[in-house]
Design a protein around this motif. Structure first.
Motif, PDB file in Angstrom:
ATOM      1  N   TYR A   1       0.844  -1.204   0.000  1.00  0.00           N
ATOM      2  CA  TYR A   1       0.000   0.000   0.000  1.00  0.00           C
ATOM      3  C   TYR A   1       0.871   1.242   0.000  1.00  0.00           C
ATOM      4  O   TYR A   1       0.669   2.176  -0.756  1.00  0.00           O
ATOM      5  N   LEU A   2       1.870   1.260   0.847  1.00  0.00           N
ATOM      6  CA  LEU A   2       2.798   2.391   0.968  1.00  0.00           C
ATOM      7  C   LEU A   2       3.507   2.640  -0.337  1.00  0.00           C
ATOM      8  O   LEU A   2       3.686   3.778  -0.786  1.00  0.00           O
ATOM      9  N   GLU A   3       3.949   1.537  -0.957  1.00  0.00           N
ATOM     10  CA  GLU A   3       4.695   1.622  -2.215  1.00  0.00           C
ATOM     11  C   GLU A   3       3.836   2.346  -3.260  1.00  0.00           C
ATOM     12  O   GLU A   3       4.322   3.179  -4.022  1.00  0.00           O
ATOM     13  N   LYS A   4       2.540   1.952  -3.276  1.00  0.00           N
ATOM     14  CA  LYS A   4       1.627   2.526  -4.280  1.00  0.00           C
ATOM     15  C   LYS A   4       1.279   3.981  -3.963  1.00  0.00           C
ATOM     16  O   LYS A   4       1.356   4.857  -4.825  1.00  0.00           O
ATOM     17  N   GLU A   5       0.913   4.228  -2.729  1.00  0.00           N
ATOM     18  CA  GLU A   5       0.448   5.553  -2.337  1.00  0.00           C
ATOM     19  C   GLU A   5       1.575   6.550  -2.188  1.00  0.00           C
ATOM     20  O   GLU A   5       1.377   7.737  -2.308  1.00  0.00           O
ATOM     21  N   GLY A   6       2.764   6.036  -1.914  1.00  0.00           N
ATOM     22  CA  GLY A   6       3.904   6.931  -1.689  1.00  0.00           C
ATOM     23  C   GLY A   6       3.852   7.482  -0.275  1.00  0.00           C
ATOM     24  O   GLY A   6       2.845   7.380   0.431  1.00  0.00           O
ATOM     25  N   LEU A   7       4.985   8.034   0.120  1.00  0.00           N
ATOM     26  CA  LEU A   7       5.074   8.515   1.492  1.00  0.00           C
ATOM     27  C   LEU A   7       4.331   9.839   1.688  1.00  0.00           C
ATOM     28  O   LEU A   7       4.191  10.337   2.793  1.00  0.00           O
ATOM     29  N   SER A   8       3.883  10.340   0.529  1.00  0.00           N
ATOM     30  CA  SER A   8       3.236  11.655   0.608  1.00  0.00           C
ATOM     31  C   SER A   8       1.787  11.594   1.094  1.00  0.00           C
ATOM     32  O   SER A   8       1.187  12.608   1.379  1.00  0.00           O
ATOM     33  N   GLY A   9       1.261  10.416   1.119  1.00  0.00           N
ATOM     34  CA  GLY A   9      -0.147  10.238   1.461  1.00  0.00           C
ATOM     35  C   GLY A   9      -0.502  10.834   2.828  1.00  0.00           C
ATOM     36  O   GLY A   9       0.377  11.018   3.680  1.00  0.00           O
ATOM     37  N   SER A  10      -1.769  11.138   2.964  1.00  0.00           N
ATOM     38  CA  SER A  10      -2.196  11.815   4.199  1.00  0.00           C
ATOM     39  C   SER A  10      -2.078  10.890   5.420  1.00  0.00           C
ATOM     40  O   SER A  10      -1.794  11.320   6.521  1.00  0.00           O
ATOM     41  N   ASN A  11      -2.300   9.621   5.213  1.00  0.00           N
ATOM     42  CA  ASN A  11      -2.309   8.698   6.372  1.00  0.00           C
ATOM     43  C   ASN A  11      -1.055   7.845   6.475  1.00  0.00           C
ATOM     44  O   ASN A  11      -1.051   6.774   7.033  1.00  0.00           O
ATOM     45  N   THR A  12       0.028   8.333   5.874  1.00  0.00           N
ATOM     46  CA  THR A  12       1.286   7.577   5.889  1.00  0.00           C
ATOM     47  C   THR A  12       1.731   7.272   7.313  1.00  0.00           C
ATOM     48  O   THR A  12       2.098   6.132   7.634  1.00  0.00           O
ATOM     49  N   LEU A  13       1.665   8.296   8.140  1.00  0.00           N
ATOM     50  CA  LEU A  13       2.145   8.114   9.509  1.00  0.00           C
ATOM     51  C   LEU A  13       1.352   7.024  10.231  1.00  0.00           C
ATOM     52  O   LEU A  13       1.909   6.177  10.932  1.00  0.00           O
ATOM     53  N   GLN A  14       0.063   7.042   9.962  1.00  0.00           N
ATOM     54  CA  GLN A  14      -0.814   6.033  10.575  1.00  0.00           C
ATOM     55  C   GLN A  14      -0.445   4.638  10.101  1.00  0.00           C
ATOM     56  O   GLN A  14      -0.372   3.687  10.887  1.00  0.00           O
ATOM     57  N   VAL A  15      -0.186   4.552   8.769  1.00  0.00           N
ATOM     58  CA  VAL A  15       0.188   3.241   8.196  1.00  0.00           C
ATOM     59  C   VAL A  15       1.499   2.749   8.784  1.00  0.00           C
ATOM     60  O   VAL A  15       1.640   1.583   9.168  1.00  0.00           O
ATOM     61  N   VAL A  16       2.445   3.681   8.867  1.00  0.00           N
ATOM     62  CA  VAL A  16       3.767   3.271   9.411  1.00  0.00           C
ATOM     63  C   VAL A  16       3.613   2.796  10.856  1.00  0.00           C
ATOM     64  O   VAL A  16       4.185   1.768  11.238  1.00  0.00           O
ATOM     65  N   SER A  17       2.809   3.518  11.610  1.00  0.00           N
ATOM     66  CA  SER A  17       2.598   3.118  13.003  1.00  0.00           C
ATOM     67  C   SER A  17       1.918   1.743  13.084  1.00  0.00           C
ATOM     68  O   SER A  17       2.261   0.895  13.908  1.00  0.00           O
ATOM     69  N   GLN A  18       0.973   1.553  12.159  1.00  0.00           N
ATOM     70  CA  GLN A  18       0.306   0.241  12.071  1.00  0.00           C
ATOM     71  C   GLN A  18       1.320  -0.851  11.775  1.00  0.00           C
ATOM     72  O   GLN A  18       1.317  -1.925  12.395  1.00  0.00           O
ATOM     73  N   MET A  19       2.218  -0.545  10.858  1.00  0.00           N
ATOM     74  CA  MET A  19       3.240  -1.533  10.460  1.00  0.00           C
ATOM     75  C   MET A  19       4.181  -1.839  11.631  1.00  0.00           C
ATOM     76  O   MET A  19       4.610  -2.964  11.815  1.00  0.00           O
ATOM     77  N   ARG A  20       4.455  -0.769  12.386  1.00  0.00           N
ATOM     78  CA  ARG A  20       5.352  -1.003  13.543  1.00  0.00           C
ATOM     79  C   ARG A  20       4.672  -1.936  14.570  1.00  0.00           C
ATOM     80  O   ARG A  20       5.304  -2.847  15.109  1.00  0.00           O
ATOM     81  N   GLU A  21       3.396  -1.713  14.762  1.00  0.00           N
ATOM     82  CA  GLU A  21       2.647  -2.604  15.634  1.00  0.00           C
ATOM     83  C   GLU A  21       2.753  -4.052  15.151  1.00  0.00           C
ATOM     84  O   GLU A  21       3.017  -4.972  15.926  1.00  0.00           O
ATOM     85  N   LEU A  22       2.551  -4.173  13.843  1.00  0.00           N
ATOM     86  CA  LEU A  22       2.614  -5.517  13.253  1.00  0.00           C
ATOM     87  C   LEU A  22       4.001  -6.130  13.460  1.00  0.00           C
ATOM     88  O   LEU A  22       4.149  -7.309  13.786  1.00  0.00           O
ATOM     89  N   THR A  23       5.003  -5.303  13.254  1.00  0.00           N
ATOM     90  CA  THR A  23       6.368  -5.827  13.404  1.00  0.00           C
ATOM     91  C   THR A  23       6.615  -6.253  14.848  1.00  0.00           C
ATOM     92  O   THR A  23       7.263  -7.272  15.117  1.00  0.00           O
ATOM     93  N   GLU A  24       6.092  -5.436  15.758  1.00  0.00           N
ATOM     94  CA  GLU A  24       6.228  -5.802  17.171  1.00  0.00           C
ATOM     95  C   GLU A  24       5.562  -7.161  17.445  1.00  0.00           C
ATOM     96  O   GLU A  24       6.120  -8.023  18.132  1.00  0.00           O
ATOM     97  N   ASP A  25       4.340  -7.308  16.835  1.00  0.00           N
ATOM     98  CA  ASP A  25       3.652  -8.594  16.976  1.00  0.00           C
ATOM     99  C   ASP A  25       4.509  -9.738  16.438  1.00  0.00           C
ATOM    100  O   ASP A  25       4.653 -10.777  17.064  1.00  0.00           O
ATOM    101  N   LEU A  26       5.051  -9.479  15.245  1.00  0.00           N
ATOM    102  CA  LEU A  26       5.882 -10.510  14.602  1.00  0.00           C
ATOM    103  C   LEU A  26       7.051 -10.909  15.505  1.00  0.00           C
ATOM    104  O   LEU A  26       7.340 -12.080  15.735  1.00  0.00           O
ATOM    105  N   LYS A  27       7.701  -9.872  16.046  1.00  0.00           N
ATOM    106  CA  LYS A  27       8.840 -10.123  16.925  1.00  0.00           C
ATOM    107  C   LYS A  27       8.386 -10.932  18.150  1.00  0.00           C
ATOM    108  O   LYS A  27       9.038 -11.909  18.542  1.00  0.00           O
TER     109      LYS A  27
END
Lengths: 781, 228
Positions: free
Chosen positions: A603-629
């Motif tokens: 999603y990030l790749e497509k939308e680019g970092l310029s998107g309005s909800n990028t920060l939210q997505v990144v935070s979501q991804m960090r949560e996921l990574t934490e889960d993975l870890k």
């Protein structure tokens, strides 16, 4: 010829016919019984047989015979040739110093008395033949029995003809001499092959001498019969000498056989024959042969009675050839000698009593022998009657008490069926009717075994006394001894075999009847059997123990093997189960998270970092990574906690406890002794210890209702001791073995194997409502 | 992979860092991330204990980022060997998981710092510079377990006054507490509430912290008091 059966039948028929004819003839002719001798052309009486008609007609020794049947005695054939006066009907004689002759008419008294006096010798003759025949008949293939048959045949004929010859029946005298002088040849032949073959020089020499003598006698007899010579007395002496030689050489042969070693049956056989020979021939030799040879006349002597003893010779021969098992010759000899001496003493006493009561006026040899003879006759008859009566009683069960021998035999049979040692002794004691028995068996390997029943059972003092006696009187020979009266036991039988020495003591009879010497023989037998049984049983007992032990061992191994098989199988299942669980955890956890993560990245790749909800997505991804870890670290922790490898056992266990307490509703107390936090052990030890504690805690949480676990880790020397205990419900420790393999504690089962392989041990103690304690000890060096 | 000595000499005043890590990708990315800061220069990557010991002589690093596990040796043991060979070198342990015990171990081994491998690059640079200056840096543990000794025989339940406990929890935590008291596992709670296990884990941890207790059982028992 001697191998043909018919020969024997024919010889037997000849014997019977001759015997009967001559016996019948004897009864027809009177027996005069006078021996004459020529002196200056005059005939004088030398012997006047008291049983003869001559004696009864008043003719005595020393009388001169004037005329026989009205003729001069010199013209009378029998008198001239053989010096015997027989077959005459009238005899004229005169007493010395008297000039007037007397005339005696000989009559044939065929009465009971004559019959009685003639029969015994004929019976003796038939006796010889019968036993020869029956022996041959039973054992026809033995060389010995064939020789015996002919020997007996000759002896029998000679005996029969001895009476006939005395009556001057045709050919009787000649035949008697022939048979009588041929018999010793067979006697020597027989005893050179029986009981042992003994072809030595003396036997050969003796055989030659007797044959030569036989031929000489034969020739002389013929010459004498034909009237060429008059050597009647010489011939008679020669014949007796020949017989003596035969007897002496036979006895010599037998005495050689008697010196054989104890274990040879021939020794006993020879002993019995010798006994028979001595009894049979000794009286005849002493009282007939020797006096005749040396011209010493024993007046009024009952030669017929003396000859009857000869019957023991064929009897003893028959007995030993036909029977396989014989009586002990020494015992027989002992018995006979005992009776003989008893007879001598008793006959003296009898004679003296008769003399005192004036029934007998003078004491002469003849009267003494008569007394002796009747005494012996009485003893023998008494003995025979006693045996007969006791047999009858036994047969009809009149004797209430079981016979001693019978009881022993029965006991001997029973012994083999009794299996308990004590029962053997008890049975023995009961059957013998004695008040106790005591047995000692000493063995270098199995030690000392003592068994006592009856009065000795609880009597240590008497046991001690007997034991002392046993130690002083050990013996290899199995020979029973009667102990002195002051001993608590009556009979002692020592015994040595298979490096064991035994002593068996038998107590006194309840009846207070002493054991007899004769019974010792059986008691010895019994004791031997008893000792043997006990020894066998002892060995069996030991073997049983060993077998038991082996059995148990093998059972243990089997069950252990079975257990291992079970474990192997269960481990395989467990492994697959864990793999499945792991795969499930990975695919449910990390895989799902990474899939989600990947989606967000795309999603990030497509939308680019310029998107309005990028920060939210990144935070979501960090949560996921934490889960993975988190998921991965959990899986990793479960598979193999990294902290164990990194920091060692104690930090790992501490973490483990905290994690468990965080996740489960329980308290865990951890106690450490003698161990520091950074103490490291071999990887294997650390892992095993960790798994043990993990498993122990988890099992306790799952299966006990306990909310508290107590962990102790103690390092003492080179041993690491780990304990997990709870205060829960516990379980039946007896069920544990099964559970370890198949049940809920399977993991512990594997751990147990593992711990034991490392040289440690795992102990589980538990009880219903007593909590459970698991304790593992591991070597750490 | 060694950088040329000239380069390290040329940039005097920079902190020379050796990355010792068996995981090549992680190590490479660490170097890449570090290169963004001019105060730090990477002198190389050591893939195992042997290489690490070789390179401390060759590259003369000021700081080593030391992984805790190598194929050939335990990182903890390697600390000793490095300290013997070059006592002046500072060591920062790199722990994979923020588990209890690692900090204590590094302190005990006299490592100057400890970082978790998933720390931000900012924290890492800060730590390197701090250590290079001569002080220590131990990453604050995000650990769910407070590092304190538990005395099991001396428990006080409830640990805090009931009135306080009642007010401490927010509605979500109360809901979780309700499930905890039923004896549910974290996984079960997670699926019941539609949360990830890790989230439930963290929330339970927060509850324990709020209650001032160390164990799940104490929390449950305390909550049972409140209910009464």
């Amino acid at each position: 010829m001697f191998n043909n059966r018919n020969t024997y039948y024919l010889a037997s028929i000849i014997f019977i016919v001759l015997g009967l004819i001559y016996f019948a003839a004897c009864l027809q002719h009177p027996y005069i019984g006078l021996d004459l001798e020529k002196n200056d052309d005059q005939w004088f009486v030398m012997v006047s047989d008291p049983h003869g008609e001559g004696y009864r007609s008043g003719i005595e020794v020393g009388d001169q015979i004037l005329k026989i049947n009205g003729e001069d005695p010199g013209n009378y054939n029998v008198v001239r040739k053989w010096g015997q006066l027989e077959g005459a009907s009238t005899i004229e004689f005169c007493r010395p110093g008297e000039s007037i002759g007397q005339k005696a008419t000989i009559q044939n008294h065929l009465n009971f008395l004559t019959l009685l006096s003639e029969t015994p010798l004929v019976i003796l003759g038939f006796f010889f033949w019968y036993f020869g025949y029956i022996t041959w008949f039973k054992r026809p293939f033995l060389e010995q029995t064939r020789t015996l048959f002919w020997m007996n045949w000759l002896f029998g004929l000679a005996t029969i003809f001895s009476r006939s010859s005395a009556r001057w029946l045709p050919l009787a005298k000649e035949l008697e001499l022939t048979f009588f002088s041929l018999a010793p040849v067979f006697l020597i032949v027989f005893f050179s092959i029986f009981p042992v073959k003994n072809q030595n020089r003396i036997n050969g020499f003796g055989r030659k001498i007797t044959i030569v003598l036989f031929i000489v006698i034969l020739i002389l007899t013929a010459l004498n019969s034909l009237g060429f010579v008059q050597l009647a007395i010489t011939i008679k002496k020669l014949a007796l000498c020949n017989m003596l030689i035969g007897i002496l050489i036979s006895v010599w042969n037998l005495s050689l056989a008697i010196r054989l070693p104890k274990d040879r049956p021939e020794k006993n056989e020879a002993g019995i024959i010798l006994l028979g020979m001595v009894i049979g021939f000794l009286p005849s030799v002493l009282f007939v042969a020797i006096p005749t040879i040396f011209n010493f006349q024993l007046q009024y002597f009952y030669t017929q009675i003396i000859f009857m003893f000869v019957a023991t010779v064929p009897l003893s021969l028959y007995y030993i050839i036909v029977n396989k098992y014989l009586h002990d010759s020494r015992r027989l000899c002992e018995t006979i000698i005992t009776y003989f001496f008893a007879g001598i003493i008793f006959s003296f006493v009898l004679l003296y009593v008769l003399y005192l009561t004036k029934i007998v006026n003078t004491i002469t040899t003849e009267i003494y022998f008569t007394s002796f003879f009747f005494t012996m006759l009485f003893i023998v008859c008494f003995h025979l009657i006693r045996i007969a009566i006791s047999k009858i009683w036994r047969k009809y069960g009149l004797l209430q008490k079981q016979h001693f021998k019978h009881r022993i035999v029965e006991l001997n049979d029973n012994l083999t069926f009794l299996f308990a040692e004590d029962r053997i002794l008890e049975e023995t004691v009961q059957k013998l009717g004695i008040d106790g028995a005591f047995i000692i068996v000493e063995n270098a390997q199995t030690g000392c075994l003592k068994k006592a029943v009856g009065r000795f059972e609880k009597n240590c003092k008497e046991q001690g006394q007997l034991e002392e006696y046993f130690h002083k009187n050990q013996s290899i020979a199995l020979e029973a001894k009667i102990l002195p009266d002051h001993f608590p036991a009556e009979i002692y039988v020592p015994f040595t075999s298979h490096n064991s020495s035994c002593g068996i003591f038998f107590g006194h009879r309840y009846s207070r009847v002493k054991f007899e010497q004769g019974e010792l023989y059986f008691v010895t037998l019994l004791a031997g059997q008893l000792a043997y049984q006990l020894l066998t049983m002892q060995i069996m007992e030991e073997l049983t123990k060993e077998i038991d032990f082996l059995n148990r061992n093998s059972w243990n191994w089997q069950s252990r093997n079975l257990g291992l098989q079970e474990i192997t199988y269960a481990m395989f299942r467990k492994l697959e189960q864990e793999r499945k669980q792991l795969a499930g955890e990975i695919s449910d956890g990390p895989l799902q998270v990474s899939l989600d993560l990947n989606r967000w990245l795309k999603y990030l790749e497509k939308e680019g970092l310029s998107g309005s909800n990028t920060l939210q997505v990144v935070s979501q991804m960090r949560e996921l990574t934490e889960d993975l870890k988190y998921e991965l670290s959990m899986i990793l922790n479960e598979l193999r906690p990294p902290i164990l490898d990194d920091l060692g056992l104690i930090p790992a266990v501490e973490l483990l406890c905290k994690e468990i307490m965080f996740k489960e509703l329980t308290f865990i107390s951890l106690e450490k002794k003698g161990i520091s936090r950074d103490q490291r052990f071999k990887e294997e030890v650390e892992l095993t210890a960790y798994r043990f504690l993990q498993k122990g805690i988890m099992n306790s949480i799952k299966y006990s209702s306990s909310k508290k676990q107590r962990i102790q880790i103690e390092l003492s020397g080179v041993r690491l001791e780990l304990t997990v205990s709870d205060s829960g419900g516990g379980f039946d420790a007896e069920q544990l073995e099964n559970w370890l393999i198949t049940g809920v504690h399977f993991g512990l089962g594997i751990l147990k194997e593992h711990i034991e392989r490392l040289g440690g041990e795992l102990l589980i103690s538990s009880g219903i409502q007593q909590g459970t304690t698991l304790k593992a000890t591991l070597p750490v060096n | 992979m060694t950088l040329s000595p000239e380069e390290s000499i040329n940039k005097q005043g920079q902190v020379k860092v050796l990355v010792a890590d068996g995981h090549w990708l992680f190590a490479k990315n660490t170097v890449t991330l570090l290169s963004s800061d001019p105060r730090i220069v990477s002198v190389g990557i050591a893939k195992n204990g042997r290489e690490c010991l070789d390179m401390i002589h060759q590259s003369r690093p000021d700081v080593i980022l030391l992984d805790i596990r190598f194929p050939d040796i335990n990182g903890i043991k390697l600390i000793d060997q490095i300290k013997i060979a070059r006592p002046e070198i500072k060591i920062i342990m790199m722990a994979e998981l923020d588990q209890d015990g690692y900090v204590a171990a590094s302190v005990k081994k006299a490592a100057e710092g400890l970082l978790y491998k998933d720390c931000s690059i900012r924290e890492m640079i800060q730590a390197i510079l701090k250590v290079a200056e001569g002080s220590n840096y131990y990453s604050p543990s995000s650990s769910i377990f407070p590092n304190m000794k538990i005395d099991f025989d001396d428990l006080h339940i409830p640990a805090k006054p009931v009135e306080i406990l009642k007010k401490i929890l927010n509605p979500e935590e109360k809901e979780i507490m309700g499930l905890l008291i039923k004896g549910l596992q974290n996984k079960e709670i997670a699926s019941a509430l539609g949360l990830s296990v890790r989230t439930v884990n963290e929330k339970v941890n927060i509850i324990l912290l709020k209650f001032g207790v160390n164990t799940r059982l104490e929390a449950v028992l305390s909550w049972a008091h409140i209910k009464d």
